[in-house]
Design a protein around this motif. Structure first.
Motif, short mmCIF file in Angstrom:
data_model
loop_
_atom_site.label_atom_id
_atom_site.label_comp_id
_atom_site.label_asym_id
_atom_site.label_seq_id
_atom_site.Cartn_x
_atom_site.Cartn_y
_atom_site.Cartn_z
N TYR A 96 0.83 -1.21 0.00
CA TYR A 96 0.00 0.00 0.00
C TYR A 96 0.87 1.26 0.00
O TYR A 96 0.63 2.20 -0.78
N GLN A 97 1.89 1.27 0.82
CA GLN A 97 2.75 2.45 0.91
C GLN A 97 3.56 2.65 -0.38
O GLN A 97 3.80 3.79 -0.79
N GLU A 98 3.94 1.56 -1.02
CA GLU A 98 4.61 1.69 -2.31
C GLU A 98 3.68 2.31 -3.35
O GLU A 98 4.10 3.15 -4.16
N ALA A 99 2.43 1.89 -3.32
CA ALA A 99 1.45 2.45 -4.26
C ALA A 99 1.22 3.93 -4.00
O ALA A 99 0.92 4.69 -4.93
N MET A 100 1.35 4.35 -2.75
CA MET A 100 1.13 5.75 -2.39
C MET A 100 2.37 6.62 -2.61
O MET A 100 2.28 7.85 -2.54
N GLU A 102 5.07 8.92 -4.02
CA GLU A 102 4.94 9.95 -5.05
C GLU A 102 6.20 10.13 -5.90
O GLU A 102 6.13 10.72 -6.98
N ASP A 103 7.35 9.66 -5.40
CA ASP A 103 8.60 9.84 -6.16
C ASP A 103 9.59 8.75 -5.76
O ASP A 103 9.36 8.00 -4.79
N PRO A 104 10.70 8.61 -6.49
CA PRO A 104 11.69 7.57 -6.18
C PRO A 104 12.27 7.67 -4.77
O PRO A 104 12.62 6.64 -4.18
N SER A 105 12.36 8.87 -4.23
CA SER A 105 12.90 9.01 -2.87
C SER A 105 12.00 8.33 -1.84
O SER A 105 12.49 7.75 -0.86
N ALA A 106 10.70 8.37 -2.09
CA ALA A 106 9.76 7.70 -1.18
C ALA A 106 9.93 6.18 -1.27
O ALA A 106 9.83 5.47 -0.26
N LEU A 107 10.21 5.69 -2.47
CA LEU A 107 10.44 4.25 -2.63
C LEU A 107 11.74 3.83 -1.95
O LEU A 107 11.81 2.75 -1.35
N LEU A 108 12.75 4.67 -2.03
CA LEU A 108 14.01 4.37 -1.34
C LEU A 108 13.82 4.34 0.17
O LEU A 108 14.43 3.53 0.88
N GLN A 109 12.95 5.22 0.67
CA GLN A 109 12.64 5.20 2.09
C GLN A 109 11.94 3.90 2.48
O GLN A 109 12.22 3.32 3.53
N MET A 110 11.04 3.42 1.60
CA MET A 110 10.38 2.14 1.85
C MET A 110 11.41 1.01 1.87
O MET A 110 11.32 0.08 2.69
N LEU A 111 12.40 1.08 0.99
CA LEU A 111 13.43 0.05 0.96
C LEU A 111 14.21 0.03 2.26
O LEU A 111 14.52 -1.05 2.80
N GLN A 136 13.23 -4.50 -8.00
CA GLN A 136 12.97 -4.57 -9.44
C GLN A 136 12.37 -3.26 -9.95
O GLN A 136 12.72 -2.80 -11.05
N SER A 137 11.48 -2.67 -9.18
CA SER A 137 10.88 -1.39 -9.57
C SER A 137 11.93 -0.30 -9.69
O SER A 137 11.80 0.62 -10.51
N LEU A 138 12.98 -0.40 -8.87
CA LEU A 138 14.06 0.58 -8.89
C LEU A 138 15.15 0.22 -9.90
O LEU A 138 16.21 0.84 -9.91
N SER A 139 14.86 -0.80 -10.75
CA SER A 139 15.80 -1.24 -11.79
C SER A 139 17.11 -1.75 -11.21
O SER A 139 18.17 -1.60 -11.82
N ARG A 140 17.03 -2.38 -10.06
CA ARG A 140 18.21 -2.97 -9.43
C ARG A 140 18.10 -4.50 -9.55
O ARG A 140 17.94 -5.21 -8.57
N GLU A 141 18.18 -4.97 -10.81
CA GLU A 141 17.95 -6.38 -11.08
C GLU A 141 18.99 -7.28 -10.41
O GLU A 141 18.66 -8.36 -9.92
N SER A 142 20.23 -6.85 -10.39
CA SER A 142 21.28 -7.68 -9.77
C SER A 142 21.01 -7.88 -8.29
O SER A 142 21.13 -9.00 -7.77
#
Length: 323
Positions: A96-100, A102-111, A136-142
């Motif tokens: 849910y928080q990933e869906a909410m 708003e920008d890549p920095s928020a996704l990094l915080q989730m990580l 994967q969403s952050l294109s960090r496949e390795s």
């Protein structure tokens, strides 16, 4: 409505997901007594596993259609029943928080939050999987592949993780590793016709890049045949069978070598390469089935993208024969 709610959300079409999410508010209201701390027998709705599975399905559908408010209500219901520290609820909250975000920095915080959770509880599988999906969403496949390998070290029978790792390997052109992943899945589910067909596709795709092209194509043909054997009428299996058998027939016909010489050309597979006659019969059988599928689709006026691919393949095959 009940049928849609009992069906895994990923199988829903866009219209079905929208229909399901539109009923979320009504469903939550009707079952508002289910998560009460002290149920009142005469007024509360009987609790069942299906009830909470439905809430989870609603959560997925609401997130998919952008109904954030209803999704949050479903999440709160699940958290109220099982607790916010439940590993499955934590995974859903992360989704849910990933869906909410708003920008890549928020996704990094989730990580970073996932890393903190796993530092304290490294066995929380739903959180580990959300972290992998986020990588994967952050294109960090390795990093995602390494995380999947670590997960499979502790859960070697996790079919979902093997399948995800397979697709990551394919995206990086690591076909042998992808084949290994699918073979691990088949150890647990040997009758999975879709996995047999997917293995055939990878073998077909990688054949030109391997030293044993004939062996790879021959194994691809066998995998497609197995998928059809397990699920008669499986269009994807027939499509792949026609492609693989036609390509292998062309190579054998142009090589001019006898079948007896072909039997030892496949070093990495136990069975010999099929003869040209066998391959032609397989191609004819696949062509007949695909033509019948295309004919029925035209009668029903249901030309899906899959049917379009089938029609294109049949046209290309007809043009090649005319040459």
């Amino acid at each position: 409505m009940s049928t849609l709610l009992s069906t895994p959300p990923l199988r829903h079409s866009h219209s079905e997901a929208l229909t399901t999410s539109q009923q979320a508010g009504k469903y939550i209201q009707q079952n508002s007594f289910s998560s009460a701390p002290i149920p009142i027998p005469f007024f509360s709705t009987p609790e069942s596993t299906e009830l909470w599975s439905t809430y989870e399905n609603l959560l997925y559908s609401c997130l998919r259609t952008g109904d954030d408010k209803a999704a949050h209500l479903c999440l709160e219901k699940l958290g109220g029943r099982f607790g916010t520290n439940d590993e499955r609820v934590m995974g859903l909250r992360g989704l849910y928080q990933e869906a909410m975000a708003e920008d890549p920095s928020a996704l990094l915080q989730m990580l970073r939050e996932y890393d903190e959770i796993l530092t304290e509880n490294p066995t929380f599988t739903p959180v580990r999987k959300r972290r992998i999906a986020l990588l994967q969403s952050l294109s960090r496949e390795s990093d995602a592949m390494n995380a999947l390998i670590e997960l499979l070290d502790t859960s070697p029978t996790d079919i979902e993780s093997w399948a995800e790792l397979c697709e990551l390997y394919v995206s990086q052109g690591l076909y042998q590793q992808a084949e290994f992943c699918l073979e691990e899945i088949l150890l647990s589910t040997p009758n999975a016709w879709n996995v047999q067909a997917r293995l055939g596709e990878i073998l077909y795709t990688s054949a030109s890049a391997t030293q044993d092209q004939l062996g790879s194509l021959a194994e691809s043909v066998r995998r497609f045949c197995r998928s059809i054997e397990l699920c008669n009428g499986y269009v994807r299996g027939y499509y792949g069978l026609k492609l693989a058998s036609d390509k292998l027939t062309g190579i054998l016909s142009n090589s001019g070598r006898a079948d007896s010489q072909m039997s030892n050309s496949s070093r990495n597979y136990e069975l010999a390469v099929p003869s040209v006659e066998v391959l032609q019969k397989l191609s004819e059988s696949a062509t007949s089935m695909l033509a019948e599928v295309a004919r029925k689709a035209s009668l029903n006026d249901s030309r899906s993208p899959d049917i379009a691919f089938v029609e294109d393949l049949l046209k290309a095959s007809t043009m090649n024969r005319q040459r």
